[in-house]
Design a protein around this motif. Structure first.
Motif, mmCIF file in Angstrom:
data_model
loop_
_atom_site.group_PDB
_atom_site.id
_atom_site.type_symbol
_atom_site.label_atom_id
_atom_site.label_comp_id
_atom_site.label_asym_id
_atom_site.label_seq_id
_atom_site.Cartn_x
_atom_site.Cartn_y
_atom_site.Cartn_z
ATOM 1 N N LEU A 120 0.828 -1.203 0.000
ATOM 2 C CA LEU A 120 0.000 0.000 0.000
ATOM 3 C C LEU A 120 0.862 1.254 0.000
ATOM 4 O O LEU A 120 1.843 1.359 0.735
ATOM 5 C CB LEU A 120 -0.918 0.026 1.224
ATOM 6 C CG LEU A 120 -2.161 -0.845 1.214
ATOM 7 C CD1 LEU A 120 -2.953 -0.625 2.494
ATOM 8 C CD2 LEU A 120 -3.032 -0.526 0.007
ATOM 9 N N SER A 121 0.476 2.205 -0.821
ATOM 10 C CA SER A 121 1.133 3.506 -0.846
ATOM 11 C C SER A 121 0.556 4.387 0.266
ATOM 12 O O SER A 121 -0.573 4.170 0.721
ATOM 13 C CB SER A 121 0.897 4.161 -2.206
ATOM 14 O OG SER A 121 1.137 5.553 -2.146
ATOM 15 N N PRO A 122 1.289 5.409 0.724
ATOM 16 C CA PRO A 122 0.714 6.374 1.672
ATOM 17 C C PRO A 122 -0.440 7.180 1.078
ATOM 18 O O PRO A 122 -1.154 7.856 1.803
ATOM 19 C CB PRO A 122 1.897 7.285 2.006
ATOM 20 C CG PRO A 122 3.115 6.490 1.675
ATOM 21 C CD PRO A 122 2.728 5.648 0.506
ATOM 22 N N ASP A 123 -0.592 7.137 -0.256
ATOM 23 C CA ASP A 123 -1.596 7.938 -0.953
ATOM 24 C C ASP A 123 -2.764 7.057 -1.380
ATOM 25 O O ASP A 123 -2.693 6.337 -2.376
ATOM 26 C CB ASP A 123 -0.961 8.608 -2.173
ATOM 27 C CG ASP A 123 -1.945 9.463 -2.972
ATOM 28 O OD1 ASP A 123 -3.048 9.720 -2.464
ATOM 29 O OD2 ASP A 123 -1.586 9.867 -4.091
ATOM 30 N N CYS A 124 -3.854 7.094 -0.611
ATOM 31 C CA CYS A 124 -5.065 6.331 -0.920
ATOM 32 C C CYS A 124 -6.285 7.229 -0.695
ATOM 33 O O CYS A 124 -6.186 8.255 -0.009
ATOM 34 C CB CYS A 124 -5.188 5.083 -0.041
ATOM 35 S SG CYS A 124 -3.795 3.942 -0.107
ATOM 36 N N THR A 125 -7.420 6.831 -1.254
ATOM 37 C CA THR A 125 -8.651 7.585 -1.043
ATOM 38 C C THR A 125 -9.784 6.640 -0.655
ATOM 39 O O THR A 125 -9.753 5.448 -0.959
ATOM 40 C CB THR A 125 -9.072 8.369 -2.306
ATOM 41 O OG1 THR A 125 -9.425 7.440 -3.338
ATOM 42 C CG2 THR A 125 -7.951 9.260 -2.791
#
Length: 395
Positions: free
Chosen positions: A163-168
């Protein structure tokens, strides 16, 4: 009037570029207040791939290494160096030092002197509360924020390294007669840290259901059902995410900062502004007022609007609506509100202890708000979330 509908709100995780800019801006605010609680500070941030721009204006005795603060926040979020290298990225700063006014250096909480503290910006702010949740927040944004926080928690603690730190996140709630009745949809969009180690889609779906969706809804009053549409990465996970894929700027996530567009908000950024900025602290005061009205049982929902003009210590107008849900007339609720709440800038700073919060909580307060939430139950001791005036409003 439509009373049966679906309302959807969205949120983002700590590594989304806009949220990252909010956090950096508020970390700068904390850094000044840590050393000098009377600091006047505004900080704005913009970033793209390996570039950060910081514009600050301040009147303070504090000495702050602004670029280092930005680097430390980015490093803490946890991007891979090839996506964003906190140590080697370019940091461009514009710093304007200003002089303190006598009122800032000798701030007095004496009521007669509060009138001498006038606002420096024109603004109209809104506060809202409703009975959807125990913290009296709209349910769609509450769930969307919880999912965003759980995504970050799963990335850090559940071993979901891809998982990336950038999720929505996005949640649609179905309302019947204006009351939340079921979960219509849940959407999670996740970035990918390392495409070379990306598991099969079935594994991603299982991980996100088990480590993100299930923990959030385990104690929720309304849970997904067999008809709830759960969507995970409909176009596949983003191989490039964060600042390497899209830019960020302070103040572009005001919908998830406030009420998920379920209620009105000012539109001005909350982050990056010290306690002397009325467009930030006025929004907190309006939420404080609206929440106490609903907590007092005077209405099922309430919106408070405060309008300020330059040179005045308090609002030039105060508007209140319960949208027909009040147990007494709105005009009477407004009278009680004005009797027990002081919306002058100096009074808001004094009553909510906004200058002391950073030092009171070990030097870190405002920078925790963008990720955890400015309103509702976010695990922080937010003074504007208290309902200590509810009993006074009943009288």
């Amino acid at each position: 009037m439509i009373t049966d509908y679906v309302f959807t709100s969205q949120s983002v995780t700590e590594g989304h570029p806009d949220r990252l800019c909010d956090t950096i801006s508020d970390a700068i605010v904390d850094a000044f207040l840590r050393q000098d609680s009377t600091s006047r500070i505004t900080a704005e941030c913009a970033l793209s791939k390996n570039v950060i721009f910081l514009a600050t204006r301040f009147a303070s005795e504090a000495i702050v290494d602004i670029p280092e603060i930005a680097r430390s926040i980015i490093k803490g979020v946890g991007y891979r160096p090839k996506d964003f290298n906190a140590a080697e990225c370019t940091v461009v700063t514009s710093q304007i030092e200003q002089s303190k006014t006598p009122r800032e250096m000798n701030f007095s909480s004496i009521d007669e002197e509060i009138d001498l503290i006038t606002v420096s910006h024109q603004t109209t702010v809104f506060g809202y509360a409703c009975q959807h949740t125990p913290e009296l927040m709209p349910l769609p944004i509450t769930l969307a924020n919880q999912l965003a926080r759980q995504l970050s928690k799963a990335r850090r603690h559940a071993g979901i390294a891809y998982l990336s730190p950038d999720c929505t996140s996005q949640v649609g709630v179905e309302f019947a007669n204006d009351i939340p009745s079921r979960i219509d949809s849940i959407t999670l969009i996740t970035g990918c840290e390392d495409p070379d180690s990306l598991p099969a889609f079935a594994q991603i779906e299982e991980d996100l259901r088990h480590h993100v969706i299930n923990p959030v809804f385990r104690k929720a009053s309304i849970k997904p059902d067999n008809l709830t549409r759960i969507t995970i990465n409909p176009n596949g996970p983003y191989i490039r995410s964060g600042p390497s894929a899209h830019s960020g700027m302070t103040g572009r996530k005001t919908d998830s900062d406030t009420y998920g567009s379920f209620a009105r908000h000012c539109g001005s950024a909350l982050s990056g502004k010290g306690p002397s900025r009325i467009d930030r602290v006025g929004a907190y005061a309006a939420r404080y007022a609206a929440k106490n009205i609903v907590a007092a049982g005077l209405a099922e929902q309430c919106e408070v609007q405060l309008s300020y003009s330059i040179g005045f210590p308090g609002p030039v107008s105060v508007y209140l609506t319960t949208k027909g849900t009040g147990v007494i007339e709105d005009i009477e609720i407004r009278k009680r509100l004005l009797r027990h709440f002081d919306f002058r800038l100096g009074a808001i700073i004094r009553d909510l202890e906004l200058r002391e919060l950073t030092q009171k909580y070990d030097g870190l307060f405002y920078q925790k708000l963008p990720v955890n939430g400015h309103f509702g139950d976010n695990g922080l001791p937010l003074p504007w979330e208290k309902t200590d005036k509810a009993e006074l409003l009943v009288e």
